[in-house]
Write an enzyme that holds these catalytic residues in place. Structure first.
Site, PDB file in Angstrom:
ATOM      1  N   ALA A  79       2.672 -24.652 -17.723  1.00  0.00           N
ATOM      2  CA  ALA A  79       2.233 -25.551 -18.790  1.00  0.00           C
ATOM      3  C   ALA A  79       3.429 -26.339 -19.308  1.00  0.00           C
ATOM      4  CB  ALA A  79       1.618 -24.728 -19.907  1.00  0.00           C
ATOM      5  N   GLY A 125       0.340 -21.573 -15.752  1.00  0.00           N
ATOM      6  CA  GLY A 125      -0.863 -22.389 -15.567  1.00  0.00           C
ATOM      7  C   GLY A 125      -1.052 -22.812 -14.117  1.00  0.00           C
ATOM      8  N   GLU A 128      -2.727 -19.900 -12.572  1.00  0.00           N
ATOM      9  CA  GLU A 128      -4.097 -19.836 -13.110  1.00  0.00           C
ATOM     10  C   GLU A 128      -4.983 -20.877 -12.423  1.00  0.00           C
ATOM     11  OE1 GLU A 128      -2.750 -19.977 -17.314  1.00  0.00           O
ATOM     12  OE2 GLU A 128      -4.199 -18.352 -17.575  1.00  0.00           O
ATOM     13  N   GLU A 150       4.125 -15.911 -18.740  1.00  0.00           N
ATOM     14  CA  GLU A 150       3.892 -16.230 -20.158  1.00  0.00           C
ATOM     15  C   GLU A 150       4.461 -15.188 -21.108  1.00  0.00           C
ATOM     16  OE1 GLU A 150       1.746 -16.542 -17.735  1.00  0.00           O
ATOM     17  OE2 GLU A 150       0.705 -18.465 -17.881  1.00  0.00           O
TER      18      GLU A 150
END
Ligand code: NAD
Length: 726
Positions: A79, A125, A128, A150
């Site tokens: 991210a 991300g 993900e 994270e």
């Protein structure tokens, strides 16, 4: 060929961040975020991705999609941390997470299968996103790493990762990935089931297309999954088994985090909710917790450190516009002891040939064996293959002569900590080096300019202060002597980065930044021991504050003789501010050196295993009567002593910035990362408040707590060390 909107076109259509092509019903989306060296999922990228999925869905010609990257060694790195850092409320962060979840739900539920073709970093991300795809192929390349880091930012995966990963690979393996944040190499990811296939990078795109065609012609179905093994079925489908695993994981996480980091528990809450109430409720819980964490002080400090280390990667180490350094091609190391061997290890690990010199063949052999031991351990832990280890070892050669040092771009000296010896070694070595090469000393205390007085080319001399153990400690402190040239600094900084370190550049002075600040901290520990504070109380108070080990443990680890010498050097430089501790002096006089001598403040068995405090050491304390001080008072004295010295380093120009001081303290000597570093901590407490607290200690203990002038001035002006991060 036609584009994804169904318009016929020739060649490729360039959108701002994605390139899209369509042939034989298979669309290829290649991400290449404009103007960035890595792909991150900024709002703009997410919006474009969402729009692309819409237009692909509307285009009947599209029957399968390949998602890939056209950056050299990055799939998607995660991210956009800046976007997250700008968020002010938990609700805003929660809705960011909800948006991410919705986008990836659309990926998962798209009309067509999406195949992730992964080469390079696939993190956060990025992973993900890959998890939401129907099929994942990774390249078998050391640069390909897959993980959910994270937790290291004080966060949890916020785009469905806490739900998809456990369902894909099972609870236990998912907990391991999410709670440690450690990335996996492709082969390991395959064996855990994170990816479906691993191929050589040269055929990644071709295989992705083949698999896409299999989906299109029906030989492969989106429902195909890997069979789960019996143990996993028993565990994952059984609420009792799950709760046992989660309880154990919670206990282990608490032990590791000392209760300072809320993210591991939050991750487990989100995972548990998903198992109990289904993925929809699980995702809601994930977003809610993500929102709370994103604005928590812990995550803000960890994100600051992430940003600071990222900024350091781009920092040349000098303010002028010097040419970038040529890549390090060859390294010389003098002294094959503990540090020399450590430096050689990381160099060969990064593909740099090393020539290592010591005074005897025996010492050289010992150093080479030490390199091999570290690499073997990496092979055992599957961090490197046996072949990579053999390749690395073939880059290492040893000698007792200066032969071969003429080729070195940098020579790092790591002989005993003794000024005359270091001067002599510099003098001898310089003659065998090529004129433009850099000579760096790994001294931890001696000013570089004093070592360089005898140098023929003092402009090429600097400090490269690595920390022990070199292969684990992430920091390098490059020290600029009074004569050191910009080119030398740039070269040393570039080499440190190549060796995988976060590099701060500091100006010369006794103890530079890290040793000096740590010495002030350990000095206060010595003063506390002099007043008969218990060893366990002192260590426990600082561990409770968040340090990885207590100061007395650290003294034993560093070596009491080494600590004594450092104190001497710094006392000469800073006078009464650093006062030799009577306890340390008499413990040393008793022949105790700490762990290495198996006798210090603590007891050790024959194998060097620690066995509790050696109570006989109290007989050596100047004051027989034991004192009980509250942990808060111990912490106050220890931390303010450290902070004051750190600020003095900034005030005196040793540090280039507060940022460097924070990174140096956290990565150099274990200042608690969740507090961000001494300068961040001071900002969070308020400068006026810190000045007042130092003055209170100054009234009781004298000059060493007299607040640094810079602190007083900045407090009076209402300033902060990090004004942009209010
Ligand atoms: P060490 O005693 O393990 O190794 C020193 C090596 O230098 C020995 O192998 C010795 O034989 C060799 N040596 C001595 N004179 C030599 C010469 N003239 N030519 C070639 N080799 C010679 O010491 P160490 O712990 O590796 O420390 C080395 C340096 O690194 C010191 O300056 C120390 O302050 C610094 N340092 C140490 C640490 C640490 O934690 N040990 C951390 C940071 C920096």
């Amino acid at each position: 060929m036609s584009d994804v909107h169904g318009n016929t076109f020739h060649g490729r259509e360039r959108m701002s961040h994605f390139t899209s092509t369509l042939s034989d019903g298979v669309a290829v989306l290649a991400l290449n975020v404009a103007g960035e060296s890595v792909n991150v999922l900024s709002r703009e990228v997410r919006e474009e991705f969402a729009a692309l999925i819409d237009s692909l869905s509307a285009n009947e010609a599209v029957q399968a999609v390949i998602l890939t990257s056209s950056k050299p060694d990055v799939f998607i790195a995660g991210a956009d941390i800046d976007e997250l850092r700008s968020v002010r409320t938990a609700q805003q962060a929660e809705s960011l997470s909800r948006e991410g979840q919705k986008l990836l739900d659309r990926v998962q539920e798209a009309r067509f299968p999406i195949i992730a073709a992964i080469h390079g970093a696939c993190l956060g991300g990025g992973l993900e996103t890959a998890l939401a795809c129907s099929y994942r192929i990774a390249s078998d390349h050391p640069k390909t790493t897959l993980g959910l880091p994270e937790i290291q930012l004080g966060l949890i995966p916020g785009a469905g990762g806490t739900q998809r990963l456990p369902r894909l690979i099972g609870l236990r393996a998912a907990l391991d990935m999410i709670l440690t944040g450690k990335p996996l190499r492709a082969k390991r990811a395959l064996s855990l089931g994170v990816v479906d296939e691993v191929v050589h990078p040269s055929i990644l795109q071709r295989i992705a297309r083949e698999r896409a065609m299999e989906f299109v012609n029906g030989t492969r179905s989106r429902k195909d999954g890997r069979p789960r093994d019996a143990a996993r079925v028993l565990l994952d489908d059984n609420p009792v088994g799950r709760s046992v695993v989660l309880r154990k994981a919670r206990e282990a996480a608490k032990k590791r985090s000392g209760g300072h980091y809320p993210a591991p528990d939050a991750a487990m809450d989100a995972i548990a909710r998903g198992y109990a109430d289904g993925p929809v409720r699980g995702a809601q819980e994930e977003a809610r917790l993500f929102g709370e964490l994103a604005v928590s002080p812990v995550a803000r400090e960890l994100m600051f450190l992430f940003r600071a280390t990222t900024a350091l990667k781009k920092d040349t180490g000098v303010d002028s516009n010097v040419q970038p350094a040529a890549p390090l091609r060859s390294l010389g190391v003098i002294g094959a002891g503990f540090m020399g061997a450590g430096i050689a290890t990381i160099a060969v690990q990064h593909g740099v040939p090393v020539r290592m010199k010591d005074t005897t063949h025996q010492a050289v052999g010992k150093g080479m064996a030490a390199v091999r031991t570290v690499l073997r351990d990496r092979v055992r832990r599957r961090r490197m293959t046996r072949r990579e280890m053999d390749d690395a070892m073939s880059l290492l050669s040893g000698t007792t002569q200066l032969h071969g040092f003429g080729r070195a771009d940098i020579v790092v000296e790591a002989v005993f900590e003794n000024l005359e010896l270091k001067q002599q070694v510099l003098h001898e070595t310089e003659g065998g080096m090529r004129p433009g090469a850099v000579y760096a000393s790994n001294t931890s205390t001696i000013p570089i300019s004093e070592i360089a007085v005898a140098a023929r080319r003092p402009e090429n001399v600097c400090g490269m202060h690595f920390f022990s153990p070199v292969h684990r400690m992430p920091l390098l402190e490059v020290v600029r002597g009074t004569m050191t040239s910009d080119e030398t600094v740039v070269m040393a900084v570039a080499a440190g980065k190549l060796l995988g370190k976060s590099v701060i550049v500091v100006n010369d002075g006794p103890g530079f930044y890290t040793t000096r600040t740590l010495a002030a901290f350990l000095n206060e520990a010595g003063q506390l021991l002099d007043s008969s504070v218990q060893i366990e109380d002192l260590d426990a108070a600082m561990v409770a504050f968040g340090f990885p080990v207590g100061p007395v443990t650290l003294l034993d680890e560093v070596g009491l003789d080494v600590a004594g010498k450092v104190t001497e050097v710094l006392r000469e430089a800073f006078g009464s501010r650093i006062r030799a501790s009577d306890t340390l002096r008499s413990v040393l006089a008793d022949g105790r050196t700490g762990r290495k001598g198996k006798k210090g403040f603590y007891k050790y068995d024959e194998e060097g295993e620690r066995k509790g405090v050696d109570s006989s050491v109290y007989d050596l304390f100047p004051q027989a009567e034991q004192v009980d001080l509250p942990a808060e008072e111990i912490q106050e004295r220890m931390v303010l002593a450290l902070v004051n010295e750190a600020v003095r380093c900034l005030e005196g120009g040793i540090l280039r910035s507060a940022r460097d001081g924070d990174v140096g303290a956290v990565f150099g000597f274990g200042f608690p990362p969740f507090l961000g570093g001494p300068f961040r901590w001071t900002d969070s407490q308020g400068l006026t408040n810190v000045v007042r607290r130092m003055e209170a200690l100054q009234d009781r203990f004298g000059e060493r707590f007299s607040p640094a002038e810079l602190l007083v001035t900045m407090a009076a002006r209402g300033e902060r060390f990090h004004p942009d991060d209010a």
